[in-house]
Design an enzyme around this catalytic site. Sequence first.
Site, PDB file in Angstrom:
ATOM      1  CG  ASP A  98      -0.256  -0.246   2.359  1.00 13.07           C
ATOM      2  OD1 ASP A  98       1.114   0.148   2.637  1.00 13.07           O
ATOM      3  OD2 ASP A  98      -0.892  -0.887   3.483  1.00 13.07           O
ATOM      4  CG  HIS A 110       4.619 -10.085  -0.464  1.00 17.26           C
ATOM      5  ND1 HIS A 110       3.990 -10.599   0.745  1.00 17.26           N
ATOM      6  CD2 HIS A 110       5.640 -11.130  -0.376  1.00 17.26           C
ATOM      7  CE1 HIS A 110       4.353 -11.561   1.273  1.00 17.26           C
ATOM      8  NE2 HIS A 110       5.333 -11.899   0.479  1.00 17.26           N
TER       9      HIS A 110
HETATM   10  P1  OAD Z   1      -2.612 -11.535   7.661  1.00 19.05           P
HETATM   11  O1  OAD Z   1      -3.956 -10.977   7.057  1.00 19.05           O
HETATM   12  O2  OAD Z   1      -2.275 -12.704   7.365  1.00 19.05           O
HETATM   13  O3  OAD Z   1      -2.416 -11.295   9.079  1.00 19.05           O
HETATM   14  C1  OAD Z   1      -2.828  -9.862   9.580  1.00 19.05           C
HETATM   15  C2  OAD Z   1      -2.367  -9.981  10.947  1.00 19.05           C
HETATM   16  O4  OAD Z   1      -2.405  -8.739  11.554  1.00 19.05           O
HETATM   17  C3  OAD Z   1      -3.061 -10.955  11.931  1.00 19.05           C
HETATM   18  O5  OAD Z   1      -1.861 -11.703  12.747  1.00 19.05           O
HETATM   19  C4  OAD Z   1      -3.796 -10.128  12.890  1.00 19.05           C
HETATM   20  O6  OAD Z   1      -4.013 -10.622  14.104  1.00 19.05           O
HETATM   21  C5  OAD Z   1      -3.085  -8.795  12.660  1.00 19.05           C
HETATM   22  N1  OAD Z   1      -3.693  -7.605  13.134  1.00 19.05           N
HETATM   23  C6  OAD Z   1      -5.045  -7.235  12.479  1.00 19.05           C
HETATM   24  N2  OAD Z   1      -5.120  -5.761  12.944  1.00 19.05           N
HETATM   25  C7  OAD Z   1      -4.342  -5.462  13.909  1.00 19.05           C
HETATM   26  C8  OAD Z   1      -3.690  -4.348  14.489  1.00 19.05           C
HETATM   27  N3  OAD Z   1      -4.578  -3.275  14.187  1.00 19.05           N
HETATM   28  N4  OAD Z   1      -2.797  -4.178  15.303  1.00 19.05           N
HETATM   29  C9  OAD Z   1      -1.822  -5.279  15.156  1.00 19.05           C
HETATM   30  N5  OAD Z   1      -2.054  -6.324  14.684  1.00 19.05           N
HETATM   31  C10 OAD Z   1      -3.182  -6.542  13.693  1.00 19.05           C
HETATM   32  O7  OAD Z   1      -1.442 -10.446   6.687  1.00 19.05           O
HETATM   33  P2  OAD Z   1      -0.133 -10.743   6.265  1.00 19.05           P
HETATM   34  O8  OAD Z   1       0.756 -11.364   7.663  1.00 19.05           O
HETATM   35  O9  OAD Z   1       0.560  -9.473   6.185  1.00 19.05           O
HETATM   36  O10 OAD Z   1       0.657 -11.772   0.433  1.00 19.05           O
HETATM   37  O11 OAD Z   1      -0.073 -11.920   5.353  1.00 19.05           O
HETATM   38  C11 OAD Z   1       0.891 -11.894   4.425  1.00 19.05           C
HETATM   39  C12 OAD Z   1       0.892 -12.091   2.809  1.00 19.05           C
HETATM   40  O12 OAD Z   1      -0.306 -12.725   2.857  1.00 19.05           O
HETATM   41  C13 OAD Z   1       0.475 -10.675   2.438  1.00 19.05           C
HETATM   42  O13 OAD Z   1       1.457  -9.751   2.125  1.00 19.05           O
HETATM   43  C14 OAD Z   1      -0.168 -11.149   1.407  1.00 19.05           C
HETATM   44  C15 OAD Z   1      -0.900 -12.194   1.766  1.00 19.05           C
HETATM   45  O14 OAD Z   1      -1.321 -13.505   0.918  1.00 19.05           O
HETATM   46  C16 OAD Z   1       0.673 -11.376  -1.044  1.00 19.05           C
HETATM   47  O15 OAD Z   1      -0.264 -10.561  -1.539  1.00 19.05           O
HETATM   48  C17 OAD Z   1       1.885 -12.203  -1.729  1.00 19.05           C
END
Ligand code: OAD
Length: 284
Positions: free
Chosen positions: A119, A136
């Site tokens: 983003d 990514h």
């Molecule tokens: P996820 O959607 O898998 O995880 C988001 C994490 O953020 C979760 O562990 C939530 O508990 C946490 N979370 C949500 N709101 C929050 C807040 N306000 N403060 C702190 N934590 C919070 O997202 P990613 O781990 O980024 O890949 O996912 C990894 C990749 O999976 C992404 O980059 C994307 C996706 O498929 C690609 O697009 C290649």
Amino acid sequence: MASKFTISEDLASLIHSSAKILAAAGKVAAFTGAGMSAESGIGTFRGQGGLWKGIVGPVALTVFGTPVGWRLMPVVSWKAYLSHFYDPMKPALPNPGHRALATLAEAGVPVKIVTQNVDGLHQRAGSDPSGVYEVHGTVLKYKCNHNGHRYEFPVDQAADPQVMPDLPRSPPVCSVPGCGYYIRPDCVLFTENLPGGTWARAEDAMTELGPGDVLLVVGTSSTVQPAASLPVAAAAKGAHVFEFNLEETSFGSLPNHAFFQGPAGQILPALVEEALRIRGEGRS
Ligand code: OAD
């Protein structure tokens, strides 16, 4: 607007003890995921309401989350990408968590940021773009589906520079003579490799950390490889791993791990503010 989170006594005490470590750290890096931008109004991928969850999730993932989807259904993929991903992200602004990382750097503590987010909010919050490694990819860059010819969509110069570009409502076609394939975002899709140079810099940012240094792990489920291996590499070098998340993840088993449970956009600024206060006291 995120509701106000109350910092408990235990968390306040953790913030204070961790701020001392952060204030004294020689090197600081961050590893961020979708939860970092959740308080900017951008949905996460997993968990309740996540983009890849529910009835639409697996369809969205197949259509615009894979290179096969973009090749077989470029028009459907573009429209689904706009309506489910780009358009909801477009109005988002950096939140106090993004700004806290930029503030650390402004105060003389440079932070190398490895982000899984596409983003661009770290850069828009003021973090030096040359120190933000988007492993990514990014929704601000595009390429043609077949030959990889690169594109960027201009931002209206008269508009606020914080605004993200308007995208055409139908998928553009590559204008390179003899090509003519459709355009897709330059994001890493499922089954694709990560961009080599960026990945190498991201690995360096982790492995150059050592004892006394700090890795801030913010809002990631730690499920997507190889990105999720990066905090493990930093921990293996002896760095402190400070994790900010609503829920526990597998990083909890790392050595020198501290868990800050709650919204990162509210807890991370509190930690940074305290660390900078302690640094200021140390100087006076
Ligand atoms: P996820 O959607 O898998 O995880 C988001 C994490 O953020 C979760 O562990 C939530 O508990 C946490 N979370 C949500 N709101 C929050 C807040 N306000 N403060 C702190 N934590 C919070 O997202 P990613 O781990 O980024 O890949 O996912 C990894 C990749 O999976 C992404 O980059 C994307 C996706 O498929 C690609 O697009 C290649």
